[in-house]
Design a protein around this motif. Structure first.
Motif, PDB file in Angstrom:
ATOM      1  N   ILE A 189      18.898   6.863   2.866  1.00 34.33           N
ATOM      2  CA  ILE A 189      18.732   8.083   2.066  1.00 34.33           C
ATOM      3  C   ILE A 189      18.710   7.751   0.580  1.00 34.33           C
ATOM      4  CG2 ILE A 189      19.846  10.258   1.417  1.00 34.33           C
ATOM      5  CD1 ILE A 189      20.919  10.367   4.323  1.00 34.33           C
ATOM      6  N   GLN A 190      19.613   6.875   0.157  1.00 36.00           N
ATOM      7  CA  GLN A 190      19.659   6.495  -1.258  1.00 36.00           C
ATOM      8  C   GLN A 190      18.411   5.694  -1.653  1.00 36.00           C
ATOM      9  OE1 GLN A 190      21.750   7.519  -3.509  1.00 36.00           O
ATOM     10  NE2 GLN A 190      22.989   8.672  -2.036  1.00 36.00           N
ATOM     11  N   ALA A 191      17.913   4.872  -0.733  1.00 30.61           N
ATOM     12  CA  ALA A 191      16.699   4.098  -1.037  1.00 30.61           C
ATOM     13  C   ALA A 191      15.515   5.025  -1.273  1.00 30.61           C
ATOM     14  CB  ALA A 191      16.401   3.125   0.102  1.00 30.61           C
ATOM     15  N   SER A 192      15.428   6.095  -0.487  1.00 30.65           N
ATOM     16  CA  SER A 192      14.338   7.055  -0.659  1.00 30.65           C
ATOM     17  C   SER A 192      14.340   7.649  -2.056  1.00 30.65           C
ATOM     18  CB  SER A 192      14.470   8.184   0.374  1.00 30.65           C
ATOM     19  OG  SER A 192      14.221   7.716   1.673  1.00 30.65           O
ATOM     20  N   ARG A 193      15.524   7.890  -2.570  1.00 28.26           N
ATOM     21  CA  ARG A 193      15.646   8.528  -3.885  1.00 28.26           C
ATOM     22  C   ARG A 193      15.382   7.566  -5.031  1.00 28.26           C
ATOM     23  NH1 ARG A 193      21.337  11.561  -2.256  1.00 28.26           N
ATOM     24  NH2 ARG A 193      20.415  13.067  -0.782  1.00 28.26           N
ATOM     25  N   SER A 194      15.266   6.271  -4.726  1.00 28.76           N
ATOM     26  CA  SER A 194      15.128   5.265  -5.780  1.00 28.76           C
ATOM     27  C   SER A 194      13.737   4.662  -5.864  1.00 28.76           C
ATOM     28  CB  SER A 194      16.152   4.141  -5.549  1.00 28.76           C
ATOM     29  OG  SER A 194      17.464   4.656  -5.488  1.00 28.76           O
ATOM     30  N   ALA A 250       0.821  -1.207   0.000  1.00 28.94           N
ATOM     31  CA  ALA A 250       0.000   0.000   0.000  1.00 28.94           C
ATOM     32  C   ALA A 250       0.854   1.256   0.000  1.00 28.94           C
ATOM     33  CB  ALA A 250      -0.924   0.002   1.217  1.00 28.94           C
ATOM     34  N   GLY A 251       2.028   1.171   0.611  1.00 26.19           N
ATOM     35  CA  GLY A 251       2.926   2.319   0.691  1.00 26.19           C
ATOM     36  C   GLY A 251       4.196   1.924   1.413  1.00 26.19           C
ATOM     37  N   ALA A 252       5.138   2.850   1.478  1.00 27.37           N
ATOM     38  CA  ALA A 252       6.449   2.536   2.050  1.00 27.37           C
ATOM     39  C   ALA A 252       6.889   3.597   3.047  1.00 27.37           C
ATOM     40  CB  ALA A 252       7.494   2.396   0.940  1.00 27.37           C
ATOM     41  N   ILE A 253       7.646   3.154   4.037  1.00 28.92           N
ATOM     42  CA  ILE A 253       8.336   4.038   4.978  1.00 28.92           C
ATOM     43  C   ILE A 253       9.812   3.702   4.897  1.00 28.92           C
ATOM     44  CG2 ILE A 253       8.642   4.701   7.390  1.00 28.92           C
ATOM     45  CD1 ILE A 253       5.726   3.877   7.882  1.00 28.92           C
ATOM     46  N   VAL A 254      10.650   4.697   4.711  1.00 27.56           N
ATOM     47  CA  VAL A 254      12.096   4.479   4.659  1.00 27.56           C
ATOM     48  C   VAL A 254      12.741   5.162   5.856  1.00 27.56           C
ATOM     49  CG1 VAL A 254      14.213   4.790   3.324  1.00 27.56           C
ATOM     50  CG2 VAL A 254      12.045   4.378   2.138  1.00 27.56           C
ATOM     51  N   LEU A 255      13.553   4.412   6.597  1.00 23.10           N
ATOM     52  CA  LEU A 255      14.280   4.980   7.725  1.00 23.10           C
ATOM     53  C   LEU A 255      15.553   5.641   7.197  1.00 23.10           C
ATOM     54  CD1 LEU A 255      13.933   2.249  10.509  1.00 23.10           C
ATOM     55  CD2 LEU A 255      12.274   3.929   9.668  1.00 23.10           C
ATOM     56  N   GLU A 256      15.582   6.956   7.253  1.00 21.55           N
ATOM     57  CA  GLU A 256      16.721   7.703   6.730  1.00 21.55           C
ATOM     58  C   GLU A 256      17.737   8.000   7.833  1.00 21.55           C
ATOM     59  OE1 GLU A 256      15.408  11.167   4.611  1.00 21.55           O
ATOM     60  OE2 GLU A 256      14.853  10.014   2.841  1.00 21.55           O
ATOM     61  N   PHE A 257      18.182   6.946   8.500  1.00 22.99           N
ATOM     62  CA  PHE A 257      19.192   7.113   9.536  1.00 22.99           C
ATOM     63  C   PHE A 257      20.609   6.984   9.001  1.00 22.99           C
ATOM     64  CE2 PHE A 257      15.867   5.281  12.636  1.00 22.99           C
ATOM     65  CZ  PHE A 257      15.452   6.550  13.003  1.00 22.99           C
ATOM     66  N   ASP A 258      20.744   6.568   7.749  1.00 22.94           N
ATOM     67  CA  ASP A 258      22.064   6.290   7.190  1.00 22.94           C
ATOM     68  C   ASP A 258      22.050   6.516   5.684  1.00 22.94           C
ATOM     69  OD1 ASP A 258      20.753   4.008   6.131  1.00 22.94           O
ATOM     70  OD2 ASP A 258      21.191   2.913   7.969  1.00 22.94           O
ATOM     71  N   ARG A 259      23.226   6.358   5.079  1.00 20.33           N
ATOM     72  CA  ARG A 259      23.354   6.586   3.638  1.00 20.33           C
ATOM     73  C   ARG A 259      22.474   5.623   2.839  1.00 20.33           C
ATOM     74  NH1 ARG A 259      27.421   8.979   0.664  1.00 20.33           N
ATOM     75  NH2 ARG A 259      28.765   9.074   2.513  1.00 20.33           N
ATOM     76  N   ALA A 260      22.409   4.360   3.273  1.00 20.76           N
ATOM     77  CA  ALA A 260      21.612   3.376   2.538  1.00 20.76           C
ATOM     78  C   ALA A 260      20.139   3.785   2.504  1.00 20.76           C
ATOM     79  CB  ALA A 260      21.771   1.996   3.175  1.00 20.76           C
ATOM     80  N   ALA A 269       9.351   9.370   4.699  1.00 21.40           N
ATOM     81  CA  ALA A 269      10.682   9.176   5.282  1.00 21.40           C
ATOM     82  C   ALA A 269      10.593   9.377   6.787  1.00 21.40           C
ATOM     83  CB  ALA A 269      11.674  10.169   4.677  1.00 21.40           C
ATOM     84  N   ALA A 270      11.460   8.688   7.519  1.00 17.65           N
ATOM     85  CA  ALA A 270      11.545   8.857   8.966  1.00 17.65           C
ATOM     86  C   ALA A 270      13.008   8.966   9.355  1.00 17.65           C
ATOM     87  CB  ALA A 270      10.888   7.686   9.692  1.00 17.65           C
ATOM     88  N   GLY A 271      13.334   9.968  10.177  1.00 16.80           N
ATOM     89  CA  GLY A 271      14.734  10.112  10.556  1.00 16.80           C
ATOM     90  C   GLY A 271      14.961  11.262  11.509  1.00 16.80           C
ATOM     91  N   GLY A 272      16.231  11.544  11.729  1.00 18.04           N
ATOM     92  CA  GLY A 272      16.609  12.643  12.597  1.00 18.04           C
ATOM     93  C   GLY A 272      17.097  13.827  11.789  1.00 18.04           C
ATOM     94  N   GLY A 273      17.037  14.991  12.368  1.00 15.93           N
ATOM     95  CA  GLY A 273      17.506  16.185  11.670  1.00 15.93           C
ATOM     96  C   GLY A 273      16.507  16.674  10.658  1.00 15.93           C
ATOM     97  N   SER A 274      16.935  17.613   9.828  1.00 19.13           N
ATOM     98  CA  SER A 274      16.072  18.156   8.780  1.00 19.13           C
ATOM     99  C   SER A 274      16.326  17.406   7.492  1.00 19.13           C
ATOM    100  CB  SER A 274      16.350  19.653   8.575  1.00 19.13           C
ATOM    101  OG  SER A 274      17.710  19.857   8.256  1.00 19.13           O
TER     102      SER A 274
END
Length: 339
Positions: free
Chosen positions: A138-143, A126-136, A152-157
Motif C-alpha cells: 500500500i505504501q509503495a503504491s503511494r510512492s 513500461a508500467g508497474a503493478i503493485v500487490l496491495e496485500f500488505d502495508r508495504a 494496483a492488485a489486491g483484495g477488498g475495496s
C-alpha cells in the motif's frame, strides 16, 4: 585441471562471423526491416541457432521507443496469494510479448520502500503493478512517480488513490461464508482473523455485516497470524467452549491448524464445530474432512491487473477498476449444529 572460461553470451558480431556476412546484414535479417537474399537469411538463422544467440529485448525496445518490461512490486513472493497472482501476471505478460521483473518491498519503512522502487524503476519500465496485500504494498503504491502507468492488485475495496485496480471482493465473500453457516442453523459464527496488514479486512467486514443483518451475536474477533500454528493455538482455546459451533477463518492455513487442534482434543469437525477457510489452496480438498472455503482466483487477479495496465500503456484514458467476487466451495468441514 584447467579452469573453464566464463560464459559470454554471443553478440551480433559472432553471428555475422559464423554466417560470413556483415553485422548490418544480421541486423536486417533479425529485424525484418529490409529485404535480404534467402540464402543469406538462411545462413544467419543457422548461425543464430548454432550459437544460441538471443536478441537483446531491451535494446530493441529502446530502438522502437516501445518498452516491454512490466515492474511488479510485492511485499512477499512465497505466500500462496502472492505467488499465484504473480503467476497470472507473468502468464498474461508473456502472451502479450512482454517480460516481468519482480521487486520485493521488504517493509513499509520509508528508506527501504524507496530503495525498492528506485531499483524497480532503474530498468526501462513500461508500467508497474503493485500487490496491495500488505502495508508495504500500500505504501509503495503511494510512492510511485506521477506519469508512470500503474495498477494496483489486491483484495477488498481500495480506500484511496486514483489508479485503476484489479480487486477481489473479500467483503462479499466473507459475508457469503457467514450467511451460509447461519443458514445451517448456527446461532452465531466466531471469526479467527489474519493480520490487517495496515488495511481494512474485507473478510472481517463481511463476517460482521452478515451477523448484524441477521440479528446474531457478534463475537469478539480472534486475532491470528496467517500460519497454521497460529490457527492451532486458537483451536486449542476454543476446543473446550460450548458456545462455539462455527468458525470462519481468515485463510486456509489458519483453518487447517484450528481443525488439527480440535481433532487432537477430541472435538469433531463438523459435528461439534464447523470450520470455513478462505483461499481454496490446492491441498485443502484432500484434507480430512475436506475444507469448506472461499475460492479466490489469484491467477485471474494477476491476469486482470496486467490487462488494465496494458490498456494504460496503450494510452487509454478511461480504464476502470475490475472487481471479481469469489465463490464459496462447500465441502465436508461444515454441517448443521448438533447442540
Amino acid at each position: 585441471m584447467t579452469a573453464s572460461k566464463p560464459y559470454r553470451a554471443p553478440v551480433l558480431a559472432d553471428v555475422a562471423k559464423a554466417a560470413k556476412v556483415s553485422v548490418p546484414t544480421v541486423s536486417r535479417v533479425l529485424n525484418g526491416s529490409k529485404y535480404v537474399a534467402p540464402e543469406l537469411s538462411q545462413r544467419v538463422h543457422e548461425a543464430v541457432r548454432a550459437l544460441g544467440y538471443r536478441p537483446n529485448s531491451a535494446a530493441r525496445s529502446l530502438r522502437s521507443s516501445r518498452r516491454t518490461l512490466v515492474s511488479v512490486l510485492a511485499g512477499a513472493t512465497a505466500n500462496y496469494g502472492y505467488a499465484r497472482t504473480l503467476q497470472g501476471i507473468e502468464t498474461a505478460a508473456r502472451h502479450a510479448g512482454m517480460s516481468v521483473s519482480i521487486t520485493v518491498v521488504e517493509s513499509a519503512d520509508d528508506a527501504q520502500r524507496q530503495r525498492a522502487i528506485d531499483l524497480a524503476l532503474s530498468q526501462p519500465t513500461a508500467g508497474a503493478i503493485v500487490l496491495e496485500f500488505d502495508r508495504a504494498g500500500i505504501q509503495a503504491s503511494r510512492s510511485l512517480p506521477e506519469g508512470l502507468p500503474f495498477v494496483a492488485a489486491g483484495g477488498g475495496s481500495r480506500r484511496g488513490g486514483s489508479a485503476p485496480a484489479a480487486l477481489i471482493d473479500e467483503r462479499a465473500a466473507g459475508r457469503q461464508a457467514t450467511e451460509y453457516l447461519l443458514r445451517l442453523g448456527h446461532r452465531t459464527v466466531h471469526h479467527i482473523a489474519g493480520p490487517t496488514e495496515g488495511k481494512h479486512s474485507g473478510r472481517t467486514e463481511g463476517w460482521r455485516a452478515a451477523l448484524q443483518a441477521a440479528g446474531a451475536e457478534v463475537p469478539q474477533v480472534m486475532s491470528a497470524e496467517w500460519d497454521a500454528q497460529s490457527g492451532y493455538r486458537w483451536g486449542e482455546r476454543i476446543a473446550g467452549r460450548d458456545d462455539v459451533t462455527a468458525v470462519f477463518c481468515g485463510n486456509d492455513e489458519i483453518a487447517l491448524g484450528a481443525m488439527r487442534a480440535l481433532t487432537d482434543r477430541g472435538v469433531a469437525v463438523p459435528e461439534d464445530i464447523s470450520v470455513v477457510g478462505f483461499d481454496d489452496q490446492p491441498l485443502v480438498a484432500l484434507w480430512r474432512p475436506s475444507l469448506t472455503t472461499v475460492d479466490q482466483d489469484f491467477e485471474d487477479l494477476g491476469e486482470r491487473a496486467f490487462g488494465l495496465l496494458s490498456r494504460l500503456i496503450d494510452g487509454e484514458k478511461d480504464v476502470r477498476t475490475s472487481v471479481a467476487v469469489p465463490q464459496l466451495v462447500v465441502r465436508e468441514s461444515t454441517a448443521p449444529p448438533r447442540r
